[in-house]
Design a protein around this motif. Structure first.
Motif, PDB file in Angstrom:
ATOM      1  N   PHE A 348      57.133 -28.939  45.549  1.00 34.31           N
ATOM      2  CA  PHE A 348      57.336 -27.911  46.568  1.00 34.31           C
ATOM      3  C   PHE A 348      58.820 -27.546  46.607  1.00 34.31           C
ATOM      4  CE2 PHE A 348      53.191 -29.205  48.254  1.00 34.31           C
ATOM      5  CZ  PHE A 348      52.648 -27.963  48.547  1.00 34.31           C
ATOM      6  N   VAL A 349      59.061 -26.250  46.411  1.00 34.96           N
ATOM      7  CA  VAL A 349      60.417 -25.710  46.428  1.00 34.96           C
ATOM      8  C   VAL A 349      60.574 -24.870  47.691  1.00 34.96           C
ATOM      9  CG1 VAL A 349      62.105 -24.286  45.219  1.00 34.96           C
ATOM     10  CG2 VAL A 349      60.486 -25.693  43.922  1.00 34.96           C
ATOM     11  N   VAL A 350      61.643 -25.076  48.447  1.00 33.02           N
ATOM     12  CA  VAL A 350      61.909 -24.321  49.667  1.00 33.02           C
ATOM     13  C   VAL A 350      62.842 -23.159  49.325  1.00 33.02           C
ATOM     14  CG1 VAL A 350      62.835 -24.408  52.002  1.00 33.02           C
ATOM     15  CG2 VAL A 350      61.588 -26.372  51.074  1.00 33.02           C
ATOM     16  N   ARG A 351      62.358 -21.935  49.536  1.00 35.23           N
ATOM     17  CA  ARG A 351      63.161 -20.763  49.245  1.00 35.23           C
ATOM     18  C   ARG A 351      64.225 -20.550  50.316  1.00 35.23           C
ATOM     19  NH1 ARG A 351      57.974 -17.200  48.306  1.00 35.23           N
ATOM     20  NH2 ARG A 351      58.647 -16.446  50.368  1.00 35.23           N
ATOM     21  N   GLN A 352      65.037 -19.506  50.133  1.00 30.99           N
ATOM     22  CA  GLN A 352      66.098 -19.216  51.096  1.00 30.99           C
ATOM     23  C   GLN A 352      65.546 -18.828  52.461  1.00 30.99           C
ATOM     24  OE1 GLN A 352      69.315 -19.727  50.674  1.00 30.99           O
ATOM     25  NE2 GLN A 352      68.954 -20.483  48.578  1.00 30.99           N
ATOM     26  N   ASP A 353      64.331 -18.228  52.485  1.00 36.79           N
ATOM     27  CA  ASP A 353      63.718 -17.846  53.767  1.00 36.79           C
ATOM     28  C   ASP A 353      62.911 -18.981  54.379  1.00 36.79           C
ATOM     29  OD1 ASP A 353      61.756 -17.917  51.910  1.00 36.79           O
ATOM     30  OD2 ASP A 353      60.982 -15.901  52.251  1.00 36.79           O
ATOM     31  N   SER A 354      63.135 -20.234  53.907  1.00 35.17           N
ATOM     32  CA  SER A 354      62.482 -21.445  54.437  1.00 35.17           C
ATOM     33  C   SER A 354      60.976 -21.434  54.223  1.00 35.17           C
ATOM     34  CB  SER A 354      62.802 -21.632  55.926  1.00 35.17           C
ATOM     35  OG  SER A 354      64.181 -21.790  56.124  1.00 35.17           O
ATOM     36  N   VAL A 355      60.511 -20.777  53.212  1.00 36.27           N
ATOM     37  CA  VAL A 355      59.097 -20.771  52.853  1.00 36.27           C
ATOM     38  C   VAL A 355      58.899 -21.726  51.680  1.00 36.27           C
ATOM     39  CG1 VAL A 355      57.180 -19.399  51.951  1.00 36.27           C
ATOM     40  CG2 VAL A 355      58.691 -18.448  53.704  1.00 36.27           C
ATOM     41  N   ALA A 356      57.897 -22.620  51.818  1.00 38.00           N
ATOM     42  CA  ALA A 356      57.616 -23.604  50.783  1.00 38.00           C
ATOM     43  C   ALA A 356      56.778 -22.962  49.679  1.00 38.00           C
ATOM     44  CB  ALA A 356      56.892 -24.804  51.365  1.00 38.00           C
TER      45      ALA A 356
END
Length: 417
Positions: A348-356
């Motif tokens: 699971f990678v967390v993007r800049q907008d805090s979406v997994a």
């Protein structure tokens, strides 16, 4: 009717007002229904306007770690066998009875030190005989040379024939040759006599004697082995690697065997002792077999390791840890962040907008609870290391760094106090 003269009038009046009364009742009933409906609607509106608003569901907290590149050492583990750098068997080179032993079993001995004495009397007699034969040959050679010296002037004065001169020359040459043969026999006899003193060919630790004093030893006696000498200040470790390791060795940054002049690092090894502790010294791989054994699918590798304290014993089996590769700028993540399923491995990678985001990756070697990611991640991305079991793809999360998480825990503890 006569007794009640107004009854008829009442009947007429009742008949006239009855419809009006019914109409008023119907109107009042509708009015109450409307009022009741207004009250219900008002109550509902008031409830929705005055009810407490529901709190939004909190975002799940997940621990994240930033992906970084680093240099990773990749090791392989194999079963190795320790052998001495030099292991020499001491044999009796001549036949005879063993007379003396001049060493202490298990002690350290020097090169050239006398170990055993074999009965030398027979070989001393051979030396004396060879000396006598040499003296005899020398005497005959001197006589033949003197005869040649007398014949040559006579031949020049025509007082001796050519045949006499030729016979004198042949006799002198034959006598000199006999001297050479006798000298060689003496040298051989003295050499064989020296074999009655059995000396150590190397410096090292000697084993217990194999033959007892008084035993007939020698090549012809069927028992020539007397002892063994081991030089183990430096030991060699033999182990086998798979053919796949051999085929991939050309693409590595580590050289198995002698350095080939490139900038590759020479592979080093560490070993584990019988008590599962790591040996304090490291060795270097100095030889790798250039061909694979078709029977086993492996190739032989040898490493040299210092053994100053003689802690490593020849013949002992040990676990060998070998540096196989040196990955530069590799992406290494904690193994706990990787989820394995039938479709493959994902993180699971967390993007800049805090979406997994559920990201499938290609994994490489695993070392020390970490695994190298070959494809699927980039430097600087944030991955979930704790709390991924409650996530779904596209879910918004509250990412918390490991250090921040620990700091928040300490703050909460202080506030509770």
């Amino acid at each position: 009717m006569k007794n009640f003269p107004n009854l008829g009038k009442l009947s007429v009046i009742s008949a006239a007002w009855l419809p009006k009364i019914k109409g008023h009742l119907v109107q009042h009933k509708k009015l109450w229904i409307v009022i009741a409906a207004i009250l219900v609607i008002g109550s509902v509106v008031i409830y929705f306007l005055t009810r407490p608003k529901p709190r939004p569901m909190p975002l799940p907290n997940v621990e994240v770690t930033a992906v970084d590149t680093t240099t990773v050492n990749i090791y392989g583990e194999y079963v190795g066998r320790i052998r001495a750098q030099q292991f020499v068997e001491v044999h009796a080179r001549v036949e005879g009875y063993l007379e003396r032993m001049l060493f202490k079993e298990g002690a350290y001995i020097q090169k050239g030190q006398t170990l055993f004495i074999i009965d030398p009397r027979v070989y001393e007699a051979h030396v004396n005989r060879a000396k006598a034969q040499l003296n005899k040959a020398k005497a005959q050679a001197e006589k033949a040379n003197r005869d040649l010296k007398r014949i040559r002037p006579l031949y020049e004065q025509n007082a001796a024939s050519q045949l006499d001169l030729d016979n004198a020359i042949a006799a002198a040459e034959s006598a000199n040759a006999e001297v050479t043969v006798a000298q060689a026999d003496l040298t051989q006899a003295e050499l064989i006599l020296s074999y009655t003193k059995v000396v150590s060919p190397i410096s090292g630790y000697i084993s217990e004697r194999v033959a007892d004093i008084g035993t007939l030893v020698g090549p012809g006696a069927g028992k020539s082995l007397l002892a063994t000498v081991v030089k183990s200040d430096t030991v060699r470790i033999d182990f086998s690697m798979t053919a796949l390791d051999y085929l991939k060795s050309k693409d590595r940054n580590v050289s198995l065997g002698d350095a080939d002049g490139s900038d590759k690092q020479v592979s080093h090894v560490t070993i584990t002792l019988s008590d599962d502790s790591e040996y304090p010294y490291k060795g270097l791989v100095d030889f790798a077999d250039p061909q694979v054994d078709p029977k086993t699918g492996t190739f032989s590798v040898r490493a040299e390791m210092p053994n100053p304290d003689h802690q490593l014993l020849p013949g002992e089996f040990t676990k060998v840890k070998v540096l196989l590769d040196l990955r530069k700028n590799a992406i290494e993540v904690p193994s706990k962040a990787v989820v394995i399923e039938k479709g493959g491995a994902f993180i699971f990678v967390v993007r800049q907008d805090s979406v997994a985001e559920k990201r499938f990756v290609e994994l490489g070697p695993e070392t020390d609870n970490k695994v190298i990611v070959e494809r699927g991640l980039r430097h600087g991305e944030r991955i979930v290391t704790e709390g991924y079991h409650k996530l779904k793809h596209g879910m918004k999360v509250n990412p918390v760094a490991a250090s921040n998480k620990e700091a928040d825990g300490e703050t909460n503890q202080d506030s509770d106090l």
